[in-house]
Motif scaffolding. Structure first.
Motif, PDB file in Angstrom:
ATOM      1  N   LYS A 245       0.997  -1.274   0.066  1.00  0.00           N
ATOM      2  CA  LYS A 245       0.013  -0.047  -0.044  1.00  0.00           C
ATOM      3  C   LYS A 245       0.653   1.286   0.030  1.00  0.00           C
ATOM      4  CE  LYS A 245      -4.080  -1.731   2.022  1.00  0.00           C
ATOM      5  NZ  LYS A 245      -4.932  -1.796   3.374  1.00  0.00           N
ATOM      6  N   ALA A 246       1.612   1.493   0.674  1.00  0.00           N
ATOM      7  CA  ALA A 246       2.660   2.397   0.903  1.00  0.00           C
ATOM      8  C   ALA A 246       3.593   2.668  -0.590  1.00  0.00           C
ATOM      9  CB  ALA A 246       3.879   2.305   2.043  1.00  0.00           C
ATOM     10  N   LEU A 247       3.924   1.742  -1.119  1.00  0.00           N
ATOM     11  CA  LEU A 247       4.601   1.748  -2.395  1.00  0.00           C
ATOM     12  C   LEU A 247       3.649   2.202  -3.612  1.00  0.00           C
ATOM     13  CD1 LEU A 247       7.026   1.197  -4.312  1.00  0.00           C
ATOM     14  CD2 LEU A 247       6.231  -1.165  -4.704  1.00  0.00           C
ATOM     15  N   LEU A 248       2.640   1.734  -3.683  1.00  0.00           N
ATOM     16  CA  LEU A 248       1.546   2.253  -4.632  1.00  0.00           C
ATOM     17  C   LEU A 248       0.915   3.938  -4.272  1.00  0.00           C
ATOM     18  CD1 LEU A 248      -0.322  -0.732  -5.070  1.00  0.00           C
ATOM     19  CD2 LEU A 248       1.268  -0.075  -6.558  1.00  0.00           C
ATOM     20  N   GLU A 249       0.848   4.022  -3.046  1.00  0.00           N
ATOM     21  CA  GLU A 249       0.423   5.455  -2.617  1.00  0.00           C
ATOM     22  C   GLU A 249       1.711   6.293  -3.010  1.00  0.00           C
ATOM     23  OE1 GLU A 249      -0.924   5.949   1.195  1.00  0.00           O
ATOM     24  OE2 GLU A 249      -2.145   4.164   1.054  1.00  0.00           O
ATOM     25  N   ALA A 250       3.018   5.949  -2.644  1.00  0.00           N
ATOM     26  CA  ALA A 250       4.391   6.377  -3.096  1.00  0.00           C
ATOM     27  C   ALA A 250       4.418   6.698  -4.547  1.00  0.00           C
ATOM     28  CB  ALA A 250       5.455   6.113  -2.340  1.00  0.00           C
ATOM     29  N   LEU A 251       4.068   5.856  -5.225  1.00  0.00           N
ATOM     30  CA  LEU A 251       4.179   5.931  -6.609  1.00  0.00           C
ATOM     31  C   LEU A 251       3.231   6.920  -7.373  1.00  0.00           C
ATOM     32  CD1 LEU A 251       5.638   4.880  -9.214  1.00  0.00           C
ATOM     33  CD2 LEU A 251       4.001   2.850  -9.233  1.00  0.00           C
ATOM     34  N   ALA A 252       2.030   6.908  -6.782  1.00  0.00           N
ATOM     35  CA  ALA A 252       1.004   7.866  -7.153  1.00  0.00           C
ATOM     36  C   ALA A 252       1.336   9.270  -6.866  1.00  0.00           C
ATOM     37  CB  ALA A 252      -0.346   7.425  -6.534  1.00  0.00           C
ATOM     38  N   LEU A 253       2.051   9.506  -5.504  1.00  0.00           N
ATOM     39  CA  LEU A 253       2.540  10.864  -5.114  1.00  0.00           C
ATOM     40  C   LEU A 253       3.539  11.502  -6.044  1.00  0.00           C
ATOM     41  CD1 LEU A 253       2.671  12.958  -2.940  1.00  0.00           C
ATOM     42  CD2 LEU A 253       3.973  11.707  -1.719  1.00  0.00           C
ATOM     43  N   VAL A 254       4.614  10.713  -6.298  1.00  0.00           N
ATOM     44  CA  VAL A 254       5.673  11.270  -7.027  1.00  0.00           C
ATOM     45  C   VAL A 254       5.318  11.356  -8.591  1.00  0.00           C
ATOM     46  CG1 VAL A 254       7.441  10.078  -5.760  1.00  0.00           C
ATOM     47  CG2 VAL A 254       6.468   9.033  -8.007  1.00  0.00           C
ATOM     48  N   ARG A 255       4.170  10.722  -9.120  1.00  0.00           N
ATOM     49  CA  ARG A 255       3.573  11.052 -10.406  1.00  0.00           C
ATOM     50  C   ARG A 255       2.968  12.346 -10.363  1.00  0.00           C
ATOM     51  NH1 ARG A 255       1.737   4.878 -11.680  1.00  0.00           N
ATOM     52  NH2 ARG A 255       3.309   4.163 -13.052  1.00  0.00           N
ATOM     53  N   LYS A 256       2.023  12.692  -9.260  1.00  0.00           N
ATOM     54  CA  LYS A 256       1.383  13.676  -8.971  1.00  0.00           C
ATOM     55  C   LYS A 256       2.207  14.804  -9.109  1.00  0.00           C
ATOM     56  CE  LYS A 256      -1.844  15.881  -5.671  1.00  0.00           C
ATOM     57  NZ  LYS A 256      -2.687  15.783  -4.264  1.00  0.00           N
ATOM     58  N   ASN A 257       3.487  14.810  -8.669  1.00  0.00           N
ATOM     59  CA  ASN A 257       4.467  15.841  -8.330  1.00  0.00           C
ATOM     60  C   ASN A 257       5.275  15.959  -9.712  1.00  0.00           C
ATOM     61  OD1 ASN A 257       3.759  16.269  -5.720  1.00  0.00           O
ATOM     62  ND2 ASN A 257       5.215  15.230  -4.868  1.00  0.00           N
ATOM     63  N   GLY A 258       4.793  15.458 -10.738  1.00  0.00           N
ATOM     64  CA  GLY A 258       5.478  15.391 -11.904  1.00  0.00           C
ATOM     65  C   GLY A 258       6.458  14.495 -12.534  1.00  0.00           C
ATOM     66  N   ALA A 259       6.847  13.452 -11.772  1.00  0.00           N
ATOM     67  CA  ALA A 259       7.582  12.488 -12.475  1.00  0.00           C
ATOM     68  C   ALA A 259       6.867  11.456 -13.126  1.00  0.00           C
ATOM     69  CB  ALA A 259       8.204  11.694 -11.357  1.00  0.00           C
ATOM     70  N   THR A 260       7.561  11.123 -14.372  1.00  0.00           N
ATOM     71  CA  THR A 260       6.755  10.083 -15.204  1.00  0.00           C
ATOM     72  C   THR A 260       7.748   8.806 -15.281  1.00  0.00           C
ATOM     73  OG1 THR A 260       8.377  10.594 -17.082  1.00  0.00           O
ATOM     74  CG2 THR A 260       6.176  12.047 -16.516  1.00  0.00           C
ATOM     75  N   GLY A 261       6.733   7.741 -15.895  1.00  0.00           N
ATOM     76  CA  GLY A 261       7.573   6.319 -15.708  1.00  0.00           C
ATOM     77  C   GLY A 261       6.618   5.367 -15.161  1.00  0.00           C
ATOM     78  N   SER A 262       6.812   4.150 -15.527  1.00  0.00           N
ATOM     79  CA  SER A 262       6.097   3.067 -14.894  1.00  0.00           C
ATOM     80  C   SER A 262       7.087   1.938 -14.479  1.00  0.00           C
ATOM     81  CB  SER A 262       5.007   2.459 -15.706  1.00  0.00           C
ATOM     82  OG  SER A 262       3.908   3.250 -16.156  1.00  0.00           O
ATOM     83  N   PRO A 263       7.553   1.863 -13.456  1.00  0.00           N
ATOM     84  CA  PRO A 263       8.572   1.044 -12.897  1.00  0.00           C
ATOM     85  C   PRO A 263       8.117  -0.412 -12.768  1.00  0.00           C
ATOM     86  CG  PRO A 263       7.706   2.300 -10.879  1.00  0.00           C
ATOM     87  CD  PRO A 263       7.130   2.856 -12.228  1.00  0.00           C
ATOM     88  N   ARG A 264       8.768  -1.468 -12.977  1.00  0.00           N
ATOM     89  CA  ARG A 264       8.399  -2.933 -13.118  1.00  0.00           C
ATOM     90  C   ARG A 264       8.445  -3.127 -11.222  1.00  0.00           C
ATOM     91  NH1 ARG A 264      10.044  -7.155 -16.332  1.00  0.00           N
ATOM     92  NH2 ARG A 264       9.293  -9.171 -15.373  1.00  0.00           N
ATOM     93  N   ILE A 265       7.517  -3.465 -10.866  1.00  0.00           N
ATOM     94  CA  ILE A 265       7.251  -3.897  -9.483  1.00  0.00           C
ATOM     95  C   ILE A 265       7.410  -5.484  -9.246  1.00  0.00           C
ATOM     96  CG2 ILE A 265       6.285  -3.533  -7.449  1.00  0.00           C
ATOM     97  CD1 ILE A 265       4.530  -1.130  -8.675  1.00  0.00           C
ATOM     98  N   VAL A 266       8.572  -5.907  -8.773  1.00  0.00           N
ATOM     99  CA  VAL A 266       8.627  -7.338  -8.249  1.00  0.00           C
ATOM    100  C   VAL A 266       8.394  -7.583  -6.820  1.00  0.00           C
ATOM    101  CG1 VAL A 266      10.297  -9.225  -8.301  1.00  0.00           C
ATOM    102  CG2 VAL A 266      10.448  -7.439  -9.918  1.00  0.00           C
ATOM    103  N   GLY A 267       7.534  -8.260  -6.399  1.00  0.00           N
ATOM    104  CA  GLY A 267       6.858  -8.691  -4.993  1.00  0.00           C
ATOM    105  C   GLY A 267       7.449 -10.004  -4.780  1.00  0.00           C
ATOM    106  N   VAL A 268       8.037 -10.347  -3.853  1.00  0.00           N
ATOM    107  CA  VAL A 268       8.546 -11.536  -3.240  1.00  0.00           C
ATOM    108  C   VAL A 268       7.316 -12.127  -2.267  1.00  0.00           C
ATOM    109  CG1 VAL A 268      10.019 -13.240  -2.090  1.00  0.00           C
ATOM    110  CG2 VAL A 268      11.014 -11.239  -3.255  1.00  0.00           C
ATOM    111  N   SER A 269       6.726 -13.274  -2.732  1.00  0.00           N
ATOM    112  CA  SER A 269       5.444 -13.790  -2.015  1.00  0.00           C
ATOM    113  C   SER A 269       5.845 -15.076  -1.680  1.00  0.00           C
ATOM    114  CB  SER A 269       4.421 -13.875  -3.064  1.00  0.00           C
ATOM    115  OG  SER A 269       3.142 -14.423  -2.485  1.00  0.00           O
TER     116      SER A 269
END
Length: 247
Positions: free
Chosen positions: A111-135
């Protein structure tokens, strides 16, 4: 520096040990730009040789802190873009009562990662990082991916941490981002020995495309597999797929 793939900028969450550290060390050796967010940076820095430590951007902070994660998502060489990849292997400490000391550690991290990603995009950063989650194996809803003898352990002592891992998976699948979920078999310590088998599941279609079942895999081999197949990948076959890896 790696001669087989374009260097990436990678954010590591939970890389102080285990699978994440194994991937981080190999990524640094290959010349990728690596950022590591750690609650206690000294735990990570003590494990790296000086020549690799100088190449690492080591940040103090908690992977559950949106502001701290957002700070690390910005590409240090290009503040107008986010990093190319995020590898999250965060987890809690073992507990005899519930199997883990924080029953929501992975859920809160996702949740924190996805919220942080939305925040930096809102602040003008672009890009779609590949997210790897270890399950983990033992979570799929598309049949059995663990040996029958392992079922009591997975459904008993590991039930709580696996519920948390399932939340991690669901959040990534529903995010719309470019993700890969890595599901190791029961984790062991020890060196990388190779001979890793990888099953593949399409989680959006709820379809197992390749089935592999095994008992264990070392943390070192998990990191090696993630480095070779995700960091240094030649194609995008693992994008929005789950990989069940085992010996």
């Amino acid at each position: 520096m790696s001669t087989t793939t374009t260097p990436k900028t990678i954010l590591f969450l939970g890389a102080s040990g285990g699978c994440g550290f194994s991937t981080l060390r190999r990524s640094l050796e290959a010349g990728h730009t690596c950022i590591a967010l750690c609650r206690t940076p000294s735990k990570l820095s003590a494990k790296l040789p000086a020549e690799l430590l100088t190449k690492l951007k080591l940040e103090q902070g908690n992977a559950h802190d949106v502001a701290a994660v957002a700070r690390c998502l910005v590409n240090p060489s290009n503040p107008g873009r986010v990093v190319d990849m995020v590898i999250s292997s965060i987890g809690g400490a073992f507990s005899m009562k519930t199997g883990i000391d924080d029953a929501h550690v992975c859920e809160k991290g996702a949740k924190a990662l996805l919220e942080a990603l939305a925040l930096v995009r809102k602040n003008g950063a672009t890009g779609s990082p590949r997210i790897v989650g270890v399950s983990s194996t033992g979570i799929t809803e598309s049949g059995r991916d663990i040996p029958v003898l392992m079922i009591p352990l997975y459904k008993g002592l590991l039930a709580v941490p696996h519920k948390d891992k399932k939340m991690l998976e669901d959040l990534l699948v529903e995010s719309g981002e470019q993700w890969t979920i890595v599901r190791p078999a029961f984790l062991t310590d020890g060196p990388a020995v190779g001979k890793v088998r990888a099953g593949m599941e399409d989680l959006t279609a709820h379809k197992v495309e390749k089935k592999e079942i095994g008992y264990t895999i070392s943390r070192e081999d998990v990191g090696k597999w993630m480095f070779e197949n995700l960091v240094e990948e030649r194609d995008a076959k693992w994008v929005r797929k789950a990989a069940s890896i085992t010996y």
